[in-house]
Write a protein that holds these residues in place. Structure first.
Motif, PDB file in Angstrom:
ATOM      1  N   VAL A  84      32.185 -76.935   1.538  1.00 39.54           N
ATOM      2  CA  VAL A  84      31.688 -75.539   1.148  1.00 39.54           C
ATOM      3  C   VAL A  84      32.405 -75.205  -0.523  1.00 39.54           C
ATOM      4  CG1 VAL A  84      31.212 -73.213   0.160  1.00 39.54           C
ATOM      5  CG2 VAL A  84      31.296 -74.017   3.277  1.00 39.54           C
ATOM      6  N   THR A  85      33.651 -75.624  -0.942  1.00 37.90           N
ATOM      7  CA  THR A  85      33.892 -75.582  -1.811  1.00 37.90           C
ATOM      8  C   THR A  85      33.907 -76.788  -3.200  1.00 37.90           C
ATOM      9  OG1 THR A  85      35.981 -76.229  -1.163  1.00 37.90           O
ATOM     10  CG2 THR A  85      35.497 -73.711  -1.530  1.00 37.90           C
ATOM     11  N   SER A  86      34.341 -78.013  -2.288  1.00 33.35           N
ATOM     12  CA  SER A  86      34.053 -79.471  -2.809  1.00 33.35           C
ATOM     13  C   SER A  86      32.583 -79.435  -3.254  1.00 33.35           C
ATOM     14  CB  SER A  86      34.308 -80.269  -1.970  1.00 33.35           C
ATOM     15  OG  SER A  86      35.716 -80.337  -0.854  1.00 33.35           O
ATOM     16  N   VAL A  87      32.143 -79.011  -2.626  1.00 31.99           N
ATOM     17  CA  VAL A  87      30.587 -79.284  -3.040  1.00 31.99           C
ATOM     18  C   VAL A  87      29.754 -78.574  -4.277  1.00 31.99           C
ATOM     19  CG1 VAL A  87      27.695 -79.035  -2.728  1.00 31.99           C
ATOM     20  CG2 VAL A  87      29.371 -80.247  -0.349  1.00 31.99           C
ATOM     21  N   LYS A  88      30.661 -77.232  -3.961  1.00 29.67           N
ATOM     22  CA  LYS A  88      30.290 -76.006  -5.496  1.00 29.67           C
ATOM     23  C   LYS A  88      31.246 -76.133  -6.508  1.00 29.67           C
ATOM     24  CE  LYS A  88      31.924 -71.724  -7.648  1.00 29.67           C
ATOM     25  NZ  LYS A  88      31.488 -70.685  -6.621  1.00 29.67           N
ATOM     26  N   PRO A  95      30.004 -69.200   7.320  1.00 27.31           N
ATOM     27  CA  PRO A  95      29.633 -67.680   6.756  1.00 27.31           C
ATOM     28  C   PRO A  95      30.528 -67.656   6.288  1.00 27.31           C
ATOM     29  CG  PRO A  95      28.566 -68.369   8.496  1.00 27.31           C
ATOM     30  CD  PRO A  95      29.282 -69.139   8.849  1.00 27.31           C
ATOM     31  N   ALA A  96      32.025 -67.966   7.016  1.00 31.90           N
ATOM     32  CA  ALA A  96      33.720 -67.166   6.325  1.00 31.90           C
ATOM     33  C   ALA A  96      33.649 -67.490   5.069  1.00 31.90           C
ATOM     34  CB  ALA A  96      34.233 -67.487   7.378  1.00 31.90           C
ATOM     35  N   ALA A  97      33.279 -69.182   4.643  1.00 36.12           N
ATOM     36  CA  ALA A  97      33.936 -70.040   3.847  1.00 36.12           C
ATOM     37  C   ALA A  97      32.810 -69.160   2.913  1.00 36.12           C
ATOM     38  CB  ALA A  97      33.821 -71.913   4.106  1.00 36.12           C
ATOM     39  N   LEU A  98      32.038 -69.255   2.997  1.00 34.14           N
ATOM     40  CA  LEU A  98      30.413 -68.707   1.570  1.00 34.14           C
ATOM     41  C   LEU A  98      31.029 -67.248   1.243  1.00 34.14           C
ATOM     42  CD1 LEU A  98      28.184 -68.298   0.703  1.00 34.14           C
ATOM     43  CD2 LEU A  98      26.779 -67.603   2.665  1.00 34.14           C
ATOM     44  N   LEU A  99      31.779 -66.034   2.571  1.00 35.65           N
ATOM     45  CA  LEU A  99      32.317 -65.016   1.969  1.00 35.65           C
ATOM     46  C   LEU A  99      33.152 -65.245   0.426  1.00 35.65           C
ATOM     47  CD1 LEU A  99      31.393 -62.523   5.267  1.00 35.65           C
ATOM     48  CD2 LEU A  99      30.317 -62.615   3.024  1.00 35.65           C
ATOM     49  N   LEU A 154      32.292 -66.541  -2.350  1.00 38.24           N
ATOM     50  CA  LEU A 154      31.790 -65.553  -3.344  1.00 38.24           C
ATOM     51  C   LEU A 154      32.469 -64.434  -3.759  1.00 38.24           C
ATOM     52  CD1 LEU A 154      28.120 -64.383  -0.779  1.00 38.24           C
ATOM     53  CD2 LEU A 154      28.005 -65.270  -3.504  1.00 38.24           C
ATOM     54  N   LEU A 155      33.814 -63.772  -3.461  1.00 37.29           N
ATOM     55  CA  LEU A 155      35.180 -62.962  -3.159  1.00 37.29           C
ATOM     56  C   LEU A 155      35.352 -63.916  -4.562  1.00 37.29           C
ATOM     57  CD1 LEU A 155      36.917 -60.481  -3.297  1.00 37.29           C
ATOM     58  CD2 LEU A 155      38.126 -62.558  -1.280  1.00 37.29           C
ATOM     59  N   ASN A 156      35.742 -64.827  -4.297  1.00 45.33           N
ATOM     60  CA  ASN A 156      36.217 -65.857  -5.676  1.00 45.33           C
ATOM     61  C   ASN A 156      35.337 -66.185  -7.175  1.00 45.33           C
ATOM     62  OD1 ASN A 156      38.610 -67.375  -6.855  1.00 45.33           O
ATOM     63  ND2 ASN A 156      37.894 -69.186  -5.976  1.00 45.33           N
ATOM     64  N   ASP A 157      34.200 -65.945  -6.754  1.00 44.97           N
ATOM     65  CA  ASP A 157      33.427 -65.926  -7.779  1.00 44.97           C
ATOM     66  C   ASP A 157      33.620 -64.422  -7.904  1.00 44.97           C
ATOM     67  OD1 ASP A 157      32.939 -68.783  -7.067  1.00 44.97           O
ATOM     68  OD2 ASP A 157      30.545 -67.904  -6.320  1.00 44.97           O
ATOM     69  N   THR A 158      33.632 -63.114  -7.507  1.00 46.06           N
ATOM     70  CA  THR A 158      33.617 -62.139  -7.808  1.00 46.06           C
ATOM     71  C   THR A 158      34.900 -61.760  -9.078  1.00 46.06           C
ATOM     72  OG1 THR A 158      32.213 -61.382  -6.118  1.00 46.06           O
ATOM     73  CG2 THR A 158      33.052 -59.566  -6.925  1.00 46.06           C
ATOM     74  N   VAL A 159      35.755 -62.093  -8.494  1.00 43.00           N
ATOM     75  CA  VAL A 159      36.963 -61.733  -8.999  1.00 43.00           C
ATOM     76  C   VAL A 159      37.621 -62.904  -9.882  1.00 43.00           C
ATOM     77  CG1 VAL A 159      39.603 -62.488  -8.979  1.00 43.00           C
ATOM     78  CG2 VAL A 159      38.518 -61.379  -6.893  1.00 43.00           C
ATOM     79  N   LEU A 212      25.002 -68.675  -8.129  1.00 38.33           N
ATOM     80  CA  LEU A 212      23.349 -69.885  -7.267  1.00 38.33           C
ATOM     81  C   LEU A 212      24.353 -71.009  -6.563  1.00 38.33           C
ATOM     82  CD1 LEU A 212      20.875 -69.149  -9.859  1.00 38.33           C
ATOM     83  CD2 LEU A 212      20.977 -67.914  -7.368  1.00 38.33           C
ATOM     84  N   LEU A 213      24.937 -71.387  -7.288  1.00 39.08           N
ATOM     85  CA  LEU A 213      25.726 -72.737  -7.031  1.00 39.08           C
ATOM     86  C   LEU A 213      26.092 -72.770  -5.486  1.00 39.08           C
ATOM     87  CD1 LEU A 213      25.424 -75.739  -7.389  1.00 39.08           C
ATOM     88  CD2 LEU A 213      27.730 -74.950  -8.672  1.00 39.08           C
ATOM     89  N   THR A 214      27.153 -71.318  -5.226  1.00 37.09           N
ATOM     90  CA  THR A 214      27.633 -70.922  -4.156  1.00 37.09           C
ATOM     91  C   THR A 214      26.709 -71.055  -2.896  1.00 37.09           C
ATOM     92  OG1 THR A 214      29.706 -70.391  -5.636  1.00 37.09           O
ATOM     93  CG2 THR A 214      29.341 -69.186  -2.995  1.00 37.09           C
ATOM     94  N   LEU A 215      25.357 -70.313  -3.519  1.00 37.87           N
ATOM     95  CA  LEU A 215      24.576 -69.899  -2.303  1.00 37.87           C
ATOM     96  C   LEU A 215      24.099 -71.561  -2.042  1.00 37.87           C
ATOM     97  CD1 LEU A 215      22.496 -67.342  -3.188  1.00 37.87           C
ATOM     98  CD2 LEU A 215      24.590 -66.768  -1.104  1.00 37.87           C
ATOM     99  N   PHE A 216      23.871 -72.592  -2.842  1.00 39.79           N
ATOM    100  CA  PHE A 216      22.805 -73.495  -2.461  1.00 39.79           C
ATOM    101  C   PHE A 216      24.151 -74.458  -1.751  1.00 39.79           C
ATOM    102  CE2 PHE A 216      23.261 -77.952  -3.967  1.00 39.79           C
ATOM    103  CZ  PHE A 216      22.440 -78.827  -3.526  1.00 39.79           C
ATOM    104  N   SER A 217      25.363 -74.522  -2.489  1.00 44.82           N
ATOM    105  CA  SER A 217      26.985 -75.319  -1.293  1.00 44.82           C
ATOM    106  C   SER A 217      26.673 -74.867  -0.198  1.00 44.82           C
ATOM    107  CB  SER A 217      27.686 -75.199  -2.157  1.00 44.82           C
ATOM    108  OG  SER A 217      27.824 -75.634  -3.246  1.00 44.82           O
ATOM    109  N   ALA A 218      26.853 -73.755   0.389  1.00 45.43           N
ATOM    110  CA  ALA A 218      27.031 -73.669   1.367  1.00 45.43           C
ATOM    111  C   ALA A 218      25.861 -73.942   2.407  1.00 45.43           C
ATOM    112  CB  ALA A 218      26.776 -71.759   1.749  1.00 45.43           C
TER     113      ALA A 218
END
Length: 210
Positions: free
Chosen positions: A94-98, A149-153, A156-161, A188-194
């Protein structure tokens, strides 16, 4: 799967190829943290210390992928170890794609708005595109689907911070007045990557690297 596809899968899982990728990703990860040195120092001087882990996004993604390759070479046998492996692999994909796509997009956007693109930028775009590509290529050998799902959360937390406290990666000067647009693109890219990680992965235990 076609014969060509089967041969390609066998090649990608060959231990020599995985070790070659490690030889590229380990120094790349170290260099990534060095690249973030100034921002880490600035964050340490002006922000609470708990924000520091949220600063070096790309090298941390590369670190996850490096650990995922090691676990592909030496898969754990216990239930707890397998769960940890699945989580690391999910975070890796998830994070490498994002962040791979993010870095290429942001550098290109800065250039489009008139900012200079120097040789270091081209190096970063090539290396980050490689991050996304290798993650998608190896996702089908990972057992990460249940942990996506855990990686997505987490992402998203990282983005929020990042965008709540202002510790997002430093942008090209041409984009400093476009932070809201960059923030929206990032989420949006986080959602796409997940979603891409989910589609590229399989919920099966792969064979040990040959």
């Amino acid at each position: 799967m076609s014969i060509v596809g089967m041969k390609m899968d066998k090649l990608l899982q060959h231990r020599a190829i995985i070790w070659l990728l490690l030889a590229v990703n380990v120094p790349g990860t170290i260099y990534g943290y060095i690249w973030y040195g100034n921002q880490l120092a600035y964050t340490a001087a002006h922000y609470p210390s708990w924000l520091l882990p949220f600063v070096p996004d790309s090298p941390t993604a590369s670190l996850f992928f490096t650990l995922a390759l090691i676990l592909l070479l030496y898969p754990p046998k216990t239930a707890a170890g397998i769960s940890v492996r699945a989580l690391i692999e999910a975070l890796a994909v998830v994070t490498s794609v994002k962040y791979g796509i993010w870095a290429v997009s942001i550098i290109a956007a800065g250039g489009y708005q008139g900012g200079p693109i120097v040789w270091q930028d081209w190096m970063l775009m090539i290396s980050h595109a490689g991050m996304a590509a290798e993650a998608l290529l190896y996702a089908r050998f990972f057992i990460c689907r249940k942990m996506i799902p855990a990686a997505l959360l987490w992402t998203l937390l990282n983005d929020t911070v990042d965008y709540s406290y202002g510790v997002y990666p430093w942008l090209p000067r041409a984009l400093t007045d476009d932070v809201p647009q960059v923030r929206n693109f990032t989420f949006l890219l986080t959602l796409f990557s997940a979603a891409a990680a989910w589609l590229a992965s399989k919920d099966v235990y792969p064979r040990r690297a040959q």
